[in-house]
Enzyme design. Sequence first.
Site, PDB file in Angstrom:
ATOM      1  N   ALA A  64      -0.871  -3.067  -4.307  1.00 48.61           N
ATOM      2  CA  ALA A  64      -0.639  -3.211  -2.873  1.00 48.61           C
ATOM      3  C   ALA A  64       0.826  -2.869  -2.626  1.00 48.61           C
ATOM      4  CB  ALA A  64      -0.945  -4.635  -2.452  1.00 48.61           C
ATOM      5  N   GLY A 109      -3.496  -4.405  -6.945  1.00 49.26           N
ATOM      6  CA  GLY A 109      -4.550  -3.925  -6.049  1.00 49.26           C
ATOM      7  C   GLY A 109      -5.176  -2.620  -6.525  1.00 49.26           C
ATOM      8  N   GLU A 112      -7.627  -3.581  -9.073  1.00 48.55           N
ATOM      9  CA  GLU A 112      -8.735  -4.218  -8.338  1.00 48.55           C
ATOM     10  C   GLU A 112      -9.620  -3.170  -7.676  1.00 48.55           C
ATOM     11  OE1 GLU A 112      -5.842  -6.988  -6.334  1.00 48.55           O
ATOM     12  OE2 GLU A 112      -7.335  -8.475  -6.905  1.00 48.55           O
ATOM     13  N   GLU A 132       0.659  -9.311 -10.528  1.00 49.06           N
ATOM     14  CA  GLU A 132       1.010 -10.115  -9.349  1.00 49.06           C
ATOM     15  C   GLU A 132       1.822 -11.354  -9.703  1.00 49.06           C
ATOM     16  OE1 GLU A 132      -1.964  -8.693  -9.807  1.00 49.06           O
ATOM     17  OE2 GLU A 132      -2.783  -7.963  -7.907  1.00 49.06           O
TER      18      GLU A 132
HETATM   19  C1  HXC Z   1       5.489  -0.274  -3.097  1.00 50.85           C
HETATM   20  C2  HXC Z   1       5.897   0.938  -4.995  1.00 50.85           C
HETATM   21  C3  HXC Z   1       4.901   0.218  -5.695  1.00 50.85           C
HETATM   22  C4  HXC Z   1       4.193  -0.793  -4.993  1.00 50.85           C
HETATM   23  C5  HXC Z   1       5.781   1.661  -7.040  1.00 50.85           C
HETATM   24  N1  HXC Z   1       6.419   1.821  -5.854  1.00 50.85           N
HETATM   25  N2  HXC Z   1       4.861   0.684  -6.952  1.00 50.85           N
HETATM   26  N3  HXC Z   1       6.184   0.693  -3.709  1.00 50.85           N
HETATM   27  N4  HXC Z   1       4.524  -1.010  -3.691  1.00 50.85           N
HETATM   28  N5  HXC Z   1       3.216  -1.504  -5.548  1.00 50.85           N
HETATM   29  C6  HXC Z   1       7.486   2.768  -5.540  1.00 50.85           C
HETATM   30  C7  HXC Z   1       8.803   2.356  -6.138  1.00 50.85           C
HETATM   31  O1  HXC Z   1       9.454   1.411  -5.336  1.00 50.85           O
HETATM   32  C8  HXC Z   1       9.518   3.702  -6.153  1.00 50.85           C
HETATM   33  O2  HXC Z   1      10.005   3.993  -4.863  1.00 50.85           O
HETATM   34  C9  HXC Z   1       8.396   4.694  -6.461  1.00 50.85           C
HETATM   35  O3  HXC Z   1       7.189   4.038  -6.114  1.00 50.85           O
HETATM   36  C10 HXC Z   1       8.338   5.054  -7.935  1.00 50.85           C
HETATM   37  O4  HXC Z   1       8.251   3.867  -8.707  1.00 50.85           O
HETATM   38  P1  HXC Z   1       9.309   3.475  -9.848  1.00 50.85           P
HETATM   39  O5  HXC Z   1       9.286   2.013  -9.967  1.00 50.85           O
HETATM   40  O6  HXC Z   1      10.619   4.137  -9.612  1.00 50.85           O
HETATM   41  O7  HXC Z   1       8.616   4.172 -11.107  1.00 50.85           O
HETATM   42  P2  HXC Z   1       8.712   3.699 -12.626  1.00 50.85           P
HETATM   43  O8  HXC Z   1      10.112   3.264 -12.975  1.00 50.85           O
HETATM   44  O9  HXC Z   1       8.119   4.806 -13.425  1.00 50.85           O
HETATM   45  O10 HXC Z   1       7.769   2.415 -12.728  1.00 50.85           O
HETATM   46  C11 HXC Z   1       6.373   2.513 -12.483  1.00 50.85           C
HETATM   47  C12 HXC Z   1       5.776   1.093 -12.277  1.00 50.85           C
HETATM   48  C13 HXC Z   1       6.586   0.324 -11.237  1.00 50.85           C
HETATM   49  C14 HXC Z   1       5.799   0.347 -13.632  1.00 50.85           C
HETATM   50  C15 HXC Z   1       4.323   1.284 -11.867  1.00 50.85           C
HETATM   51  O11 HXC Z   1       6.696   1.145 -10.071  1.00 50.85           O
HETATM   52  C16 HXC Z   1       5.991  -0.967 -10.839  1.00 50.85           C
HETATM   53  O12 HXC Z   1       6.091  -1.947 -11.573  1.00 50.85           O
HETATM   54  N6  HXC Z   1       5.401  -1.010  -9.631  1.00 50.85           N
HETATM   55  C17 HXC Z   1       4.905  -2.238  -9.056  1.00 50.85           C
HETATM   56  C18 HXC Z   1       3.615  -2.642  -9.711  1.00 50.85           C
HETATM   57  C19 HXC Z   1       3.078  -3.954  -9.143  1.00 50.85           C
HETATM   58  O13 HXC Z   1       3.739  -5.004  -9.227  1.00 50.85           O
HETATM   59  N7  HXC Z   1       1.884  -3.912  -8.564  1.00 50.85           N
HETATM   60  C20 HXC Z   1       1.239  -5.089  -8.015  1.00 50.85           C
HETATM   61  C21 HXC Z   1       1.619  -5.234  -6.592  1.00 50.85           C
HETATM   62  S1  HXC Z   1       0.957  -6.722  -5.901  1.00 50.85           S
HETATM   63  P3  HXC Z   1      11.484   4.574  -4.618  1.00 50.85           P
HETATM   64  O14 HXC Z   1      11.613   4.564  -3.133  1.00 50.85           O
HETATM   65  O15 HXC Z   1      12.402   3.667  -5.342  1.00 50.85           O
HETATM   66  O16 HXC Z   1      11.409   5.932  -5.225  1.00 50.85           O
HETATM   67  C22 HXC Z   1      -0.622  -6.364  -5.543  1.00 50.85           C
HETATM   68  C23 HXC Z   1      -1.367  -7.491  -4.856  1.00 50.85           C
HETATM   69  C24 HXC Z   1      -2.733  -7.102  -4.448  1.00 50.85           C
HETATM   70  O17 HXC Z   1      -1.094  -5.334  -5.820  1.00 50.85           O
HETATM   71  C25 HXC Z   1      -3.362  -8.149  -3.530  1.00 50.85           C
HETATM   72  C26 HXC Z   1      -2.687  -8.246  -2.206  1.00 50.85           C
HETATM   73  C27 HXC Z   1      -3.366  -9.179  -1.260  1.00 50.85           C
END
Ligand code: HXC
Length: 257
Positions: A64, A109, A112, A132
């Site tokens: 998400a 997400g 999921e 998460e």
């Molecule tokens: C918003 C995101 C994102 C996310 C990545 N980006 N994941 N933006 N939401 N979930 C963005 C980064 O901010 C970055 O933007 C660009 O995408 C590239 O990502 P990087 O982090 O620079 O890449 P990298 O270093 O290769 O790392 C990849 C990654 C990391 C390991 C996948 O991006 C990461 O950990 N992402 C978050 C994963 C996460 O926590 N997902 C769960 C979310 S909670 P910029 O602008 O800096 O270039 C969820 C809840 C669901 O999903 C239920 C809700 C009700």
Amino acid sequence: MSVIEMVREEGIAILTINRANVLNALNTEVLLELKKVLSQIKEDTSIKVVIITGAGEKAFVAGADISEMVKQSVDEGYRYSRLGQEVLALIENLPQPVIAAVNGYALGGGCELAMACDMRIASEKAKFGLPEINLGIIPGFGGTKRLTELVGKAKAMELILTGEMIDAAQAERLGLVNQVVKADKLLETAKTLAQKIASKSQIAVRAAKLAVNKSLYTDIETANACEAGLFGVCFASEDRKEGMMAFLEKRPAKFKN
Ligand code: HXC
């Protein structure tokens, strides 16, 4: 360009989540667009199988959208969770089978979303996880239930409580993915699977999906009653006659539906 791209290849619809600059993170716009497209697909009997994938080399869907969630009130967060659950339930309950072609990160997400699909083909570059917990939240798009169904309680607990990622080979060992293939063969493999399913009787395909899904969340008596009813629907079809006659005449079946 739309956040959801749809390409039709005969009876197959390929949906691509298209926000590669943020690793295809699911924001409200993507969820609402997915809802719209899926609602159209649901009514379109010319679409026999759906494939969902992510744009770019790196991610299926990295979760998400955290930059959207960070601004949400508690109430908005709740509604966001419910919207995601609703869209993923649409996938699960779509009459057509849905295949996730997981081309990279499938996190939170995104994992999921992949789990709401009926089958998952993963690139060997894919990574799965429910991170998460690292954000101070828990899965909110149905992941606690679907992961537990797919891999069992102990592994689901471990993945959800540690937030750690696993690679495609580990995901395959856990039963989270059906098959792992080289990155450049991913879409081709998903399409071959889709075409195989599209060549069957579509009455039987839809009945099978419904029967398997109903069996998951009910007791054996109810599941058997549901199966028998759907079996009856298949039995009444022209395709059943054709399938059985083709077997006896030692020729390939030509299904109509
Ligand atoms: C918003 C995101 C994102 C996310 C990545 N980006 N994941 N933006 N939401 N979930 C963005 C980064 O901010 C970055 O933007 C660009 O995408 C590239 O990502 P990087 O982090 O620079 O890449 P990298 O270093 O290769 O790392 C990849 C990654 C990391 C390991 C996948 O991006 C990461 O950990 N992402 C978050 C994963 C996460 O926590 N997902 C769960 C979310 S909670 P910029 O602008 O800096 O270039 C969820 C809840 C669901 O999903 C239920 C809700 C009700």
